[in-house]
Design an enzyme around this catalytic site. Structure first.
Site, mmCIF file in Angstrom:
data_model
loop_
_atom_site.group_PDB
_atom_site.id
_atom_site.type_symbol
_atom_site.label_atom_id
_atom_site.label_comp_id
_atom_site.label_asym_id
_atom_site.label_seq_id
_atom_site.Cartn_x
_atom_site.Cartn_y
_atom_site.Cartn_z
ATOM 1 N N LYS A 112 -3.938 5.835 8.598
ATOM 2 C CA LYS A 112 -4.685 6.207 7.394
ATOM 3 C C LYS A 112 -5.306 7.581 7.586
ATOM 4 O O LYS A 112 -6.013 7.815 8.561
ATOM 5 C CB LYS A 112 -5.788 5.181 7.124
ATOM 6 N N ARG A 144 0.874 -1.184 0.000
ATOM 7 C CA ARG A 144 0.000 0.000 0.000
ATOM 8 C C ARG A 144 0.906 1.228 0.000
ATOM 9 O O ARG A 144 1.302 1.720 1.043
ATOM 10 C CB ARG A 144 -0.901 -0.036 1.228
ATOM 11 N N SER A 164 -12.460 -2.776 0.866
ATOM 12 C CA SER A 164 -12.647 -2.143 2.171
ATOM 13 C C SER A 164 -14.114 -1.802 2.371
ATOM 14 O O SER A 164 -14.739 -1.239 1.471
ATOM 15 C CB SER A 164 -11.851 -0.839 2.256
#
Ligand code: TZP
Ligand code: MG
Length: 219
Positions: free
Chosen positions: A141, A40, A112
């Protein structure tokens, strides 16, 4: 997909690691027993283009050595270019069914989700697994949204008992057992492993907690 591959799902990119080298961290995490890895690469200073592709290829090779699925976050074209095992997308990353079409039926597709409705939509559109969260507060995040709480895991499992699912967001070694007992197939973490003093040991300890919570067998 094989739910056991989701038990301890490590997520990282170079921007999560300070001075640490992603491949070193990944190797230690693999030694410690992670069962899936997601690249990511996000935020300020994130690698792009050829540098990102090279990193993805290196991650894939390492994961292959440990027979651990290698998943690419967001970037469907990169996932295809490096022949990753799968791709993980968020609610904002395009149409789930379109992504499924693009990657084909053999690749893992993760989505998600933040609600039971999201999870049902993802499942109907062809997701192999869903991430549910953020369960707890997370610093990893930006704009992660309000924590949904571990109870949502149970609600999703009740509605979609066959759908592989990981809890995500602020999960520590101490909280992992609760998430598994709510019915998750596993936990997805960044900081609990990426920021640990001893990455291999952190992964091993977390895996022990998960195994104990899901089987009652102490490792
Ligand atoms: N999606 C929801 S929370 C989160 C992502 C990628 C970050 C998880 O990181 P941490 O450090 O395990 O809370
Ligand atoms: Mg995304």
């Amino acid at each position: 997909m094989d739910k056991s591959k989701l038990q301890l799902y490590f997520i990282a990119g170079t921007t999560n690691l300070g001075d640490r080298n992603l491949l070193d961290v990944l190797q230690a995490a693999l030694k410690g027993g992670i069962t899936a890895f997601q690249l990511r690469e996000k935020g300020e200073g994130a690698l792009q283009g050829d540098a990102l592709k090279t990193l993805a290829e290196q991650c894939k090779q390492l994961c292959n050595e440990y027979k651990v699925p290698f998943i690419v976050n967001d970037d469907v074209d990169l996932a295809i270019a490096v022949d990753a095992d799968g791709v993980h997308i968020g609610q904002e990353d395009g149409d789930i069914a379109e992504v499924r079409k693009k990657i084909g039926s053999d690749k893992i597709l993760g989505v998600s989700t933040h609600s039971v409705t999201d999870a049902m939509t993802a499942s109907d559109a062809g997701a192999n697994y869903v991430g549910v969260g953020p369960l707890f507060e997370t610093a990893s995040k930006e704009n992660a949204g309000t924590p949904v709480g571990p109870e949502l895991v149970r609600q999703v499992v009740n509605v979609l008992p066959g759908l592989p699912m990981v809890g995500i967001g602020g999960i520590t070694e101490r909280k992992a057992g609760r998430v598994i007992r709510e019915g998750a197939s596993g936990v997805a973490v960044i900081s609990a492993i990426a920021h640990a003093k001893d990455v291999e040991q952190a992964a091993r300890a977390m895996k022990g907690v998960i195994t104990l919570a899901s089987t009652g067998v102490e490792m």
